[in-house]
Design an enzyme around this catalytic site. Structure first.
Site, PDB file in Angstrom:
ATOM      1  N   ILE A   1      58.139 -21.548  22.590  1.00 57.90           N
ATOM      2  CA  ILE A   1      59.460 -21.948  22.120  1.00 57.90           C
ATOM      3  C   ILE A   1      60.487 -20.861  22.450  1.00 57.90           C
ATOM      4  CG2 ILE A   1      58.915 -21.069  19.802  1.00 57.90           C
ATOM      5  CD1 ILE A   1      60.725 -23.308  18.644  1.00 57.90           C
ATOM      6  N   CYS A   2      61.721 -21.279  22.654  1.00 55.91           N
ATOM      7  CA  CYS A   2      62.878 -20.407  22.851  1.00 55.91           C
ATOM      8  C   CYS A   2      62.792 -19.672  24.187  1.00 55.91           C
ATOM      9  CB  CYS A   2      63.019 -19.448  21.668  1.00 55.91           C
ATOM     10  SG  CYS A   2      64.603 -18.595  21.575  1.00 55.91           S
ATOM     11  N   ALA A   3      62.682 -18.353  24.182  1.00 55.46           N
ATOM     12  CA  ALA A   3      62.564 -17.584  25.422  1.00 55.46           C
ATOM     13  C   ALA A   3      61.133 -17.584  25.951  1.00 55.46           C
ATOM     14  CB  ALA A   3      63.028 -16.147  25.192  1.00 55.46           C
TER      15      ALA A   3
END
Length: 190
Positions: free
Chosen positions: A101-103
């Site tokens: 998730i995210c980066a």
């Protein structure tokens, strides 16, 4: 019982990591938080100290799913850890679940897992890796790879992890038990 390892490093995004741990444990998964820092205590991107369950060096069993939370510099530490790269590569090659998730989808992309696949991430985090098709959806599942966008998608991400491991009914039970607000209910009562 389903086994899940969630990998933590200093600078991990606590909402993304702990939401996945919480909801998967509610569903009945054996979730272990695993430090790659050489010590069990890690500090999140917002200065919250968290005690993990294991060090990566202590892992003995395979897992049904490996999960990477985002956050900086946590994602950089995940990307640079050779032992984690080996675990992820084996997991992916054997067709078992990898999720980020995210980066952190950039870690999967850097290992070549997103070539020819649909994926998502925090905006701009997949610009330097090969992706089949970037989607601006909260959560994207393609084969044995699950990606998500960021803190605001942490609950949908965790519910999708629950769904792929335990089925849609269990994910819906968990969503109901936490009074998860569907998008159409935002702003109600104004």
């Amino acid at each position: 019982m389903r086994c899940v390892y969630l990998f933590c490093a200093d600078g991990f995004e606590e909402v993304e990591g702990l939401t996945a741990v919480d909801l998967l444990r509610r569903a009945g998964a054996d979730v272990k938080m695993v430090s790659i820092m050489g010590r069990k205590k890690v500090t999140s991107s917002h200065g919250i100290s968290v005690e993990t369950d294991l060090l990566i060096e202590e892992l003995k069993d395979e897992a049904d799913m490996l999960v990477l939370p985002g956050g900086l510099p946590g994602t950089d530490y995940l990307r640079e850890h050779a032992g984690l790269a080996d675990l992820l590569t084996k997991q992916y090659a054997e067709g078992r679940w990898v999720a980020a998730i995210c980066a952190a989808p950039s870690v999967l992309g850097g290992l070549g897992f997103l070539k020819g696949r649909n994926a998502t991430s925090y905006p701009g985090c997949l610009d330097k890796v090969e992706v089949g098709c970037y989607k601006e959806e909260p959560v994207v599942v393609d084969g044995n790879v699950i990606t998500s966008r960021g803190v605001g998608t942490a609950i949908p991400f965790a519910l999708k992890l629950t769904e792929v491991l335990f089925g849609r009914q269990k994910a819906e039970e968990i969503a109901a038990s936490i009074v998860f607000a569907r998008e159409e209910s935002y702003g109600a009562g104004q």
